[in-house]
Design a protein around this motif. Sequence first.
Motif, PDB file in Angstrom:
ATOM      1  N   ALA A  46       8.179   2.178  -8.504  1.00 35.35           N
ATOM      2  CA  ALA A  46       6.929   1.532  -8.938  1.00 35.35           C
ATOM      3  C   ALA A  46       6.586   0.353  -8.034  1.00 35.35           C
ATOM      4  O   ALA A  46       5.421   0.133  -7.702  1.00 35.35           O
ATOM      5  CB  ALA A  46       7.048   1.073 -10.392  1.00 35.35           C
ATOM      6  N   ALA A  47       7.606  -0.396  -7.614  1.00 39.76           N
ATOM      7  CA  ALA A  47       7.374  -1.528  -6.707  1.00 39.76           C
ATOM      8  C   ALA A  47       6.833  -1.041  -5.365  1.00 39.76           C
ATOM      9  O   ALA A  47       5.929  -1.649  -4.787  1.00 39.76           O
ATOM     10  CB  ALA A  47       8.667  -2.319  -6.506  1.00 39.76           C
ATOM     11  N   LEU A  48       7.369   0.061  -4.885  1.00 42.53           N
ATOM     12  CA  LEU A  48       6.887   0.636  -3.628  1.00 42.53           C
ATOM     13  C   LEU A  48       5.419   1.045  -3.751  1.00 42.53           C
ATOM     14  O   LEU A  48       4.587   0.693  -2.916  1.00 42.53           O
ATOM     15  CB  LEU A  48       7.750   1.834  -3.227  1.00 42.53           C
ATOM     16  CG  LEU A  48       7.298   2.627  -2.006  1.00 42.53           C
ATOM     17  CD1 LEU A  48       7.295   1.751  -0.765  1.00 42.53           C
ATOM     18  CD2 LEU A  48       8.202   3.835  -1.817  1.00 42.53           C
ATOM     19  N   ALA A  49       5.097   1.771  -4.810  1.00 41.62           N
ATOM     20  CA  ALA A  49       3.713   2.206  -5.023  1.00 41.62           C
ATOM     21  C   ALA A  49       2.798   1.008  -5.231  1.00 41.62           C
ATOM     22  O   ALA A  49       1.709   0.932  -4.655  1.00 41.62           O
ATOM     23  CB  ALA A  49       3.631   3.150  -6.219  1.00 41.62           C
ATOM     24  N   GLY A  50       3.246   0.060  -6.034  1.00 40.57           N
ATOM     25  CA  GLY A  50       2.424  -1.110  -6.332  1.00 40.57           C
ATOM     26  C   GLY A  50       2.146  -1.961  -5.121  1.00 40.57           C
ATOM     27  O   GLY A  50       1.028  -2.456  -4.932  1.00 40.57           O
ATOM     28  N   CYS A  51       3.136  -2.131  -4.284  1.00 42.67           N
ATOM     29  CA  CYS A  51       2.986  -2.962  -3.089  1.00 42.67           C
ATOM     30  C   CYS A  51       1.913  -2.396  -2.164  1.00 42.67           C
ATOM     31  O   CYS A  51       0.996  -3.108  -1.732  1.00 42.67           O
ATOM     32  CB  CYS A  51       4.332  -3.051  -2.375  1.00 42.67           C
ATOM     33  SG  CYS A  51       4.397  -4.238  -1.034  1.00 42.67           S
ATOM     34  N   SER A  52       1.980  -1.113  -1.876  1.00 41.51           N
ATOM     35  CA  SER A  52       0.978  -0.501  -1.011  1.00 41.51           C
ATOM     36  C   SER A  52      -0.365  -0.373  -1.714  1.00 41.51           C
ATOM     37  O   SER A  52      -1.422  -0.482  -1.077  1.00 41.51           O
ATOM     38  CB  SER A  52       1.457   0.868  -0.524  1.00 41.51           C
ATOM     39  OG  SER A  52       2.508   0.695   0.403  1.00 41.51           O
ATOM     40  N   ALA A  53      -0.350  -0.144  -3.022  1.00 42.34           N
ATOM     41  CA  ALA A  53      -1.606  -0.051  -3.774  1.00 42.34           C
ATOM     42  C   ALA A  53      -2.380  -1.364  -3.683  1.00 42.34           C
ATOM     43  O   ALA A  53      -3.606  -1.353  -3.518  1.00 42.34           O
ATOM     44  CB  ALA A  53      -1.323   0.302  -5.231  1.00 42.34           C
TER      45      ALA A  53
END
Length: 151
Positions: A46-53
């Motif tokens: 989720a952190a990976l997705a959130g960071c790029s999002a």
Amino acid sequence: MTVNQQAFVHLVRTAQGRYLAMNRNGVEIELGHGHDLFSPVELLLAALAGCSAIDVDSATTRHAEPEVFKAGVQATKSSEGGNHLEDVQLTFSMRFPDTQEGAEAKSMVERVLQLSHEKLCTVSRTLELETPVEMNVKFCQSFRETIREAS
């Protein structure tokens, strides 16, 4: 100019297999083992997705508000050589209005996503760099010491 900032999360055990993580602003999220919790691995994804999002959203919404903005991350858990993730894939599903502004926002997505991965997103950069993690332990002598350490 290099900017160094401390990242910090405090974690407290609330029950067996359940933990409460809190950031400096007092925002909390519960994690652990259980059907009603995010696992630590899911939080990492989720952190990976959130960071790029955040990077993509910040850049594209200057031109147009997305009609659809979703991100999904999948990875394979492997135990070969010690538990880790392999084949991590982040996929965005997006739609912008059928306008000139929407076309401008859409034309930016791949470039911003590449920039996010290669430079801006701390999470993906850290994963790519294979950042060493140092593990430490401190045994508290009293409850007061525990409270002092938590603040």
